[in-house]
Write an enzyme that holds these catalytic residues in place. Structure first.
Site, short mmCIF file in Angstrom:
data_model
loop_
_atom_site.label_atom_id
_atom_site.label_comp_id
_atom_site.label_asym_id
_atom_site.label_seq_id
_atom_site.Cartn_x
_atom_site.Cartn_y
_atom_site.Cartn_z
N CYS A 1 33.09 -84.08 -53.60
CA CYS A 1 31.74 -84.61 -53.35
C CYS A 1 31.48 -85.86 -54.20
O CYS A 1 32.13 -86.87 -54.03
CB CYS A 1 30.69 -83.52 -53.57
SG CYS A 1 29.07 -83.92 -52.87
N HIS B 1 32.57 -79.79 -49.43
CA HIS B 1 32.69 -78.79 -50.50
C HIS B 1 33.69 -77.71 -50.08
O HIS B 1 33.33 -76.80 -49.34
CB HIS B 1 31.33 -78.15 -50.79
CG HIS B 1 30.38 -79.04 -51.49
ND1 HIS B 1 30.32 -79.14 -52.86
CD2 HIS B 1 29.44 -79.87 -51.02
CE1 HIS B 1 29.38 -80.00 -53.21
NE2 HIS B 1 28.83 -80.46 -52.10
N GLU C 1 34.81 -75.31 -51.81
CA GLU C 1 34.40 -74.01 -52.36
C GLU C 1 33.34 -73.33 -51.52
O GLU C 1 33.05 -72.14 -51.70
CB GLU C 1 33.92 -74.19 -53.80
CG GLU C 1 32.53 -74.78 -53.98
CD GLU C 1 32.46 -76.28 -53.84
OE1 GLU C 1 31.36 -76.83 -54.07
OE2 GLU C 1 33.49 -76.91 -53.51
#
Length: 204
Positions: free
Chosen positions: A80, A184, A186
């Site tokens: 990001c 992202h 994650e």
């Protein structure tokens, strides 16, 4: 050892937990200690928030040189804002980045009222070239995004992934030992976890 850089602006717990899930036996540290970052075998550079704030916090913690050194010398994953800060310049605050990637960070200015800013949610990522970090991930897989700015590398050769939000934009960059993404991983379900697992196995 994998060091996740803590400069007060990243989604650190989610990134840490995702890495522990894909590689439970690997040593993973969340740290703001420049010596530990220098000693790490691999470095993760996450980020969340406004780029001027992130650059300021990174500077105040005396971590800029450690991040630049890591990005030049070992497997390095930007996430990001961690991707955006690698570039030369950002329209967000009209500030200089770290200058590791030759490129600019530009604001989305959609003409279609259906495309709101920020670009938020799941979107397909097309990869114009193969890279180890894409192993096990189908082309055009969906990842999770939250951002109002995007990167524009000077060279097409740097583009490792593209997404469409009114028009195509670069959402992943690769350069030597660096792989950096706008989305992202994650928060991107199995595809995101696969990308993180690939990073734990990436040898430059």
């Amino acid at each position: 050892m994998i060091a996740i850089v803590d400069y007060g602006m990243g989604n650190l717990r989610s990134v840490f937990n995702a890495f522990k899930k894909v590689s439970p036996n690997q040593k993973i540290l969340v740290t703001s200690d420049s010596k530990l970052i220098q000693a790490a075998d691999k470095v993760v550079f996450p980020g969340q928030g406004a780029m001027p704030d992130c650059v300021r916090e990174l500077s105040e913690r005396n971590l800029i040189e450690s991040v630049i050194d890591a990005a030049r010398n070992k497997p390095f994953l930007g996430i990001c804002i961690g991707l955006q800060m690698l570039n030369n310049f950002s329209e967000e605050g009209n500030i200089k980045g770290l200058g590791i990637i030759d490129g600019r960070v530009l604001k989305f200015k959609p003409k279609n009222h259906f495309n709101k800013v920020p670009h938020m949610g799941w979107n397909e990522v097309h990869r114009p070239k193969n890279h180890f970090m894409w192993n096990g991930i189908p082309n055009n897989e969906r990842f999770y995004f939250v951002h109002s700015y995007y990167v524009q590398p000077q060279s097409r050769n740097l583009v490792a992934g593209e997404c469409v939000y009114e028009k195509p934009f670069c959402c992943a960059v690769s350069k030597d030992n660096i792989f950096a993404v706008q989305f992202h991983p994650e928060k991107s379900s199995q595809a995101g976890l696969q990308l993180l697992q690939n990073f734990t196995r990436w040898k430059v």
